[in-house]
Design a protein around this motif. Structure first.
Motif, PDB file in Angstrom:
ATOM      1  N   LYS A  15      48.079  30.433  42.708  1.00  0.00           N
ATOM      2  CA  LYS A  15      47.562  30.358  40.838  1.00  0.00           C
ATOM      3  C   LYS A  15      46.594  29.277  41.244  1.00  0.00           C
ATOM      4  N   VAL A  16      47.437  28.292  41.425  1.00  0.00           N
ATOM      5  CA  VAL A  16      46.576  27.000  40.644  1.00  0.00           C
ATOM      6  C   VAL A  16      45.429  26.552  42.217  1.00  0.00           C
ATOM      7  N   ARG A  17      45.603  27.371  43.088  1.00  0.00           N
ATOM      8  CA  ARG A  17      44.402  26.858  44.356  1.00  0.00           C
ATOM      9  C   ARG A  17      43.312  27.820  43.786  1.00  0.00           C
ATOM     10  N   SER A  18      43.552  29.125  43.091  1.00  0.00           N
ATOM     11  CA  SER A  18      42.244  30.317  42.247  1.00  0.00           C
ATOM     12  C   SER A  18      42.571  29.392  41.484  1.00  0.00           C
ATOM     13  N   LEU A  19      42.854  28.396  40.616  1.00  0.00           N
ATOM     14  CA  LEU A  19      42.071  28.146  39.252  1.00  0.00           C
ATOM     15  C   LEU A  19      41.122  27.092  39.441  1.00  0.00           C
ATOM     16  N   PRO A  20      40.509  27.280  38.177  1.00  0.00           N
ATOM     17  CA  PRO A  20      38.493  26.448  38.317  1.00  0.00           C
ATOM     18  C   PRO A  20      38.282  25.537  37.994  1.00  0.00           C
ATOM     19  N   HIS A  21      37.285  25.132  38.344  1.00  0.00           N
ATOM     20  CA  HIS A  21      37.385  23.356  38.130  1.00  0.00           C
ATOM     21  C   HIS A  21      36.431  23.449  36.882  1.00  0.00           C
ATOM     22  N   GLU A  22      36.469  23.650  36.041  1.00  0.00           N
ATOM     23  CA  GLU A  22      36.420  23.772  34.207  1.00  0.00           C
ATOM     24  C   GLU A  22      36.902  23.681  32.717  1.00  0.00           C
ATOM     25  N   PRO A  23      36.657  22.671  32.016  1.00  0.00           N
ATOM     26  CA  PRO A  23      37.679  22.514  30.876  1.00  0.00           C
ATOM     27  C   PRO A  23      38.210  24.067  30.259  1.00  0.00           C
ATOM     28  N   GLY A  24      39.020  23.757  29.992  1.00  0.00           N
ATOM     29  CA  GLY A  24      40.056  24.937  29.118  1.00  0.00           C
ATOM     30  C   GLY A  24      40.994  24.803  28.910  1.00  0.00           C
ATOM     31  N   VAL A  25      42.223  25.583  28.513  1.00  0.00           N
ATOM     32  CA  VAL A  25      43.538  25.713  27.588  1.00  0.00           C
ATOM     33  C   VAL A  25      44.563  26.345  28.880  1.00  0.00           C
ATOM     34  N   TYR A  26      45.585  25.834  28.906  1.00  0.00           N
ATOM     35  CA  TYR A  26      47.173  26.439  30.218  1.00  0.00           C
ATOM     36  C   TYR A  26      47.963  26.672  29.580  1.00  0.00           C
ATOM     37  N   ARG A  27      48.538  27.863  29.923  1.00  0.00           N
ATOM     38  CA  ARG A  27      49.513  28.321  29.452  1.00  0.00           C
ATOM     39  C   ARG A  27      51.008  28.754  30.786  1.00  0.00           C
ATOM     40  N   PHE A  28      52.293  27.667  30.177  1.00  0.00           N
ATOM     41  CA  PHE A  28      52.773  27.814  31.387  1.00  0.00           C
ATOM     42  C   PHE A  28      54.474  28.656  30.724  1.00  0.00           C
ATOM     43  N   LEU A  29      54.494  29.828  31.200  1.00  0.00           N
ATOM     44  CA  LEU A  29      55.325  30.605  30.759  1.00  0.00           C
ATOM     45  C   LEU A  29      56.702  31.004  31.522  1.00  0.00           C
ATOM     46  N   LYS A 361      35.028  36.585  33.280  1.00  0.00           N
ATOM     47  CA  LYS A 361      33.967  36.690  34.662  1.00  0.00           C
ATOM     48  C   LYS A 361      34.848  35.404  35.963  1.00  0.00           C
ATOM     49  N   VAL A 362      35.586  34.378  35.034  1.00  0.00           N
ATOM     50  CA  VAL A 362      36.260  33.960  35.849  1.00  0.00           C
ATOM     51  C   VAL A 362      37.940  33.975  36.571  1.00  0.00           C
ATOM     52  N   LEU A 363      38.228  34.939  35.501  1.00  0.00           N
ATOM     53  CA  LEU A 363      39.539  35.934  36.102  1.00  0.00           C
ATOM     54  C   LEU A 363      39.047  37.312  36.651  1.00  0.00           C
ATOM     55  N   LEU A 364      38.052  37.508  36.998  1.00  0.00           N
ATOM     56  CA  LEU A 364      37.945  39.102  38.136  1.00  0.00           C
ATOM     57  C   LEU A 364      37.317  37.820  39.504  1.00  0.00           C
ATOM     58  N   THR A 365      36.986  37.171  39.136  1.00  0.00           N
ATOM     59  CA  THR A 365      36.484  36.506  40.629  1.00  0.00           C
ATOM     60  C   THR A 365      37.952  36.002  40.847  1.00  0.00           C
ATOM     61  N   GLU A 366      39.217  35.620  40.171  1.00  0.00           N
ATOM     62  CA  GLU A 366      40.256  35.010  40.972  1.00  0.00           C
ATOM     63  C   GLU A 366      40.929  36.222  41.859  1.00  0.00           C
ATOM     64  N   LYS A 367      40.996  36.813  40.590  1.00  0.00           N
ATOM     65  CA  LYS A 367      41.886  38.658  40.935  1.00  0.00           C
ATOM     66  C   LYS A 367      41.243  38.900  42.643  1.00  0.00           C
ATOM     67  N   LEU A 368      39.591  39.311  43.073  1.00  0.00           N
ATOM     68  CA  LEU A 368      38.829  39.418  44.101  1.00  0.00           C
ATOM     69  C   LEU A 368      39.307  38.336  44.860  1.00  0.00           C
ATOM     70  N   TYR A 369      39.705  36.733  44.643  1.00  0.00           N
ATOM     71  CA  TYR A 369      39.673  35.968  45.812  1.00  0.00           C
ATOM     72  C   TYR A 369      41.510  36.111  46.128  1.00  0.00           C
ATOM     73  N   ASN A 370      41.755  36.720  45.369  1.00  0.00           N
ATOM     74  CA  ASN A 370      43.766  36.900  46.051  1.00  0.00           C
ATOM     75  C   ASN A 370      43.481  37.735  47.071  1.00  0.00           C
ATOM     76  N   GLN A 371      42.446  39.210  46.171  1.00  0.00           N
ATOM     77  CA  GLN A 371      43.178  40.544  47.595  1.00  0.00           C
ATOM     78  C   GLN A 371      42.353  39.496  48.379  1.00  0.00           C
ATOM     79  N   LYS A 372      41.696  39.407  48.826  1.00  0.00           N
ATOM     80  CA  LYS A 372      40.476  38.268  49.781  1.00  0.00           C
ATOM     81  C   LYS A 372      42.278  37.607  50.448  1.00  0.00           C
TER      82      LYS A 372
END
Length: 607
Positions: A15-29, A361-372
């Motif tokens: 999950k960490v490897r797939s995070l984008p290099h962009e500003p944002g807010v993260y939540r730990f669950l 868009k970013v979440l979709l890219t992340e899911k596609l990346y994880n599948q690949k």
């Protein structure tokens, strides 16, 4: 360590490897899905990754937090400032356990344009419902103060709290203060500035605070040109500098908007068989909740159909919905009574929809990346299984070590070892070897030495042994490695194979006939990856070592009168000793002068 906790750590690392290099807010669950911690980041991947880095010395509180993390969610924003604002809003709404210890309960300040005659402009932390306009909040007080100074730099605004009614001014109750004397105020208290003129300046202030900079820039540019035409160049320069400051100011938060009281934002984006929906809940002009989920496309549904399904899901999940839902696509049919579902065309609502789409868009890219990524892992397993079948191995070769020698005309002999685990390079396990016991260019003896050293140490330190050893170099190298393993009583315990010059041929110990592997076989692809990596690693190390060898230096500085600095100067200009010797006397003199050139030429001639 249980297998389940190991799996969770692997999933978090992915999950960490797939995070984008962009500003944002993260939540730990937590395991129950509760929010443990909310944080902001200028770079999501770097910031979140820092929590899981073993090299960092974390406090006990952070270590405890990390041990409880089971999942990570995040929301993208357009800037670091917006990340600060969204973090503040979400913390107030959710109050996570590991944030409460850090927050002091204060809110961020606003800039107020007071609802009064000759309005004042000032900062405040308290919003009063008296018709005044509030802009913000501003996460940085210094940023807010800079903005106030910017405004007061070209609009004269009063700072006093006098009741400037028309009757009081006409009665002459007030006197001009120091602010008037230093040019910061035009003196409306004595009727020196009309209310109409004052409000023109306030309108420019509102434009800046709302982010509508074009009218302000037009006003400044017109004033600058007029001053230049009147040959008032200092005044024109003053307006130009204000224009530059306004252009540098780009802040317009889409996270908070005073115009929006309550709103739901719902957007969808799909690609191939995957679709992602993102939801923002806006309350009193601020994003207080964010959520994203996957919608399965079972029958190639259109995005409009998926969005309609998401609206139904939202209705089921949310206890109370806002009266308006902004979406990115028109939804013709839905069962939401008394709720307006619309696609905004302009303004802050459109900006919020665009921000929600960006998250999709970013979440979709992340899911596609994880599948690949999973496919790549399964390909690694396929290659290992194919190699196991080709070599008739008892165990799956999920730990392979490959050796390669390198030397240049017998000088600087070295060897390298690369390691592949689970079909992928494990670079932290790579090793370099300086040849210690072999004199001269003897590749077979060198291979015997490094294999002996490697596995003697592994046995002594009780370290895991590989499931397969590969040797690059043919039969001679293979026999040298086999001899080393035999002396260590490991030859019958670890499969050993030699790679021939023709890649598709592999040699087993004691078998003169090579094993041919089909060029299209996944096993050959794995062997090729390992051989190429071993060759690259050995060559890189050898070049580095050779460049440091004494025999590789130019020795120009050994000539009397030629020091290291002169040598450096000569090699920088002529690039090599060979080109230096071919140069004319005049060319050398032009670089180091006649005296040193004479000594250099004598030294090169051997005099």
């Amino acid at each position: 360590m249980s297998n389940s906790s190991y799996t969770t750590k692997e999933a978090l690392a992915d999950k960490v490897r797939s995070l984008p290099h962009e500003p944002g807010v993260y939540r730990f669950l937590s395991e129950e899905g509760k929010i443990l911690y909310i944080g902001k980041a200028k770079n999501l991947r770097k910031r979140v990754g820092s929590y899981f880095s073993s090299q960092r010395q974390h406090s006990y509180r952070i270590k405890k937090l990390v041990s409880l993390i089971q999942d990570i969610e995040y929301t993208l924003v357009n800037s670091e400032v917006e990340a600060l604002l969204l973090e503040n809003n979400l913390i107030k709404n959710h109050q996570p356990k590991y944030n409460i210890l850090l927050k002091d309960g204060k809110t961020y300040p606003y800039i107020c344009v007071k609802n009064e005659r000759f309005p004042r402009v000032f900062s405040t932390r308290n919003k009063i419902d008296d018709g005044s306009l509030y802009f913000g909040p501003y996460p940085s007080v210094s940023t807010m103060n800079d903005l106030l100074r910017l405004i007061r730099g070209f609009v004269k605004i009063r700072t006093c709290s006098l009741h400037l009614s028309e009757a009081n001014i006409q009665a002459g109750k007030f006197k001009r203060c120091l602010e008037f004397q230093i040019g910061n105020c035009a003196g409306p208290c004595e009727g020196l500035q009309s209310e109409k003129e004052y409000l023109l300046g306030i309108s420019q202030v509102k434009n800046i605070l709302r982010g509508k900079l074009k009218p302000v820039l037009d006003f400044l540019e017109e004033s600058m040109m007029q001053s230049a035409e009147e040959f008032a160049f200092e005044k024109a320069e003053w307006f130009r500098m204000r224009m530059e400051r306004i252009k540098a100011y780009k802040r317009k938060s889409t996270v908070v908007s005073e115009k929006i009281s309550q709103l739901e934002v719902l957007t969808v984006l799909s690609e191939a068989h995957l679709a992602v929906v993102n939801h923002f809940k806006i309350f009193e002009g601020a994003i207080i909740q964010t959520h994203a989920w996957e919608v399965k496309r079972q029958h190639e549904e259109e995005d409009e159909e998926l969005l309609a399904a998401a609206l139904e899901h939202l209705q089921d999940e949310e206890e109370e919905l806002a009266a308006e839902i902004a979406v990115n696509l028109p939804v013709k049919e839905h069962n939401l009574e008394d709720i307006r579902v619309f696609v905004p065309k302009r303004g802050d609502k459109k900006h919020l929809v665009e921000l929600s789409q960006k998250n999709c868009k970013v979440l979709l890219t992340e899911k596609l990346y994880n599948q690949k990524f999973k496919k790549r892992k399964s390909m690694g397993e396929t290659m290992m299984e194919a190699l196991q079948a080709e070599l008739n191995l008892i165990e799956l070769p999920n730990h392979i070590e490959c050796f390669d020698n390198s030397n240049f005309q017998g000088s600087s002999p070295v060897a390298s070892m690369v390691v592949f685990k689970e079909g992928k390079a494990s670079k932290k396990d790579y090793r370099h070897f300086n040849i210690k016991t072999v004199v001269g260019p003897d590749d077979f003896a060198s291979m015997n030495e490094v294999v002996t050293r490697r596995y003697k140490r592994q046995v002594e330190e009780k370290q895991p042994l590989p499931k397969l050893i590969l040797v690059d170099g043919g039969k001679g190298q293979l026999n040298a490695a086999a001899k080393a393993l035999k002396e260590l009583d490991l030859l019958d315990k670890i499969p050993l194979v030699g790679i021939a010059k023709r890649l598709e041929e592999l040699y087993a110990v004691g078998d003169p006939i090579p094993l041919h592997i089909d060029k299209k076989s996944p096993a050959l692809k794995l062997v090729q990856q390992i051989r190429d990596e071993a060759h690259r690693f050995a060559i890189t190390f050898h070049r580095k070592k050779r460049s440091k060898a004494p025999g590789q230096k130019s020795r120009l500085s050994e000539i009397p009168g030629i020091g290291p600095e002169t040598e450096k100067q000569l090699l920088k200009h002529f690039k090599s000793v060979k080109k230096l010797k071919a140069a004319s006397t005049e060319e050398i003199e032009a670089v180091i002068g006649k005296a040193k050139a004479k000594k250099l030429l004598e030294g090169l001639a051997g005099k």
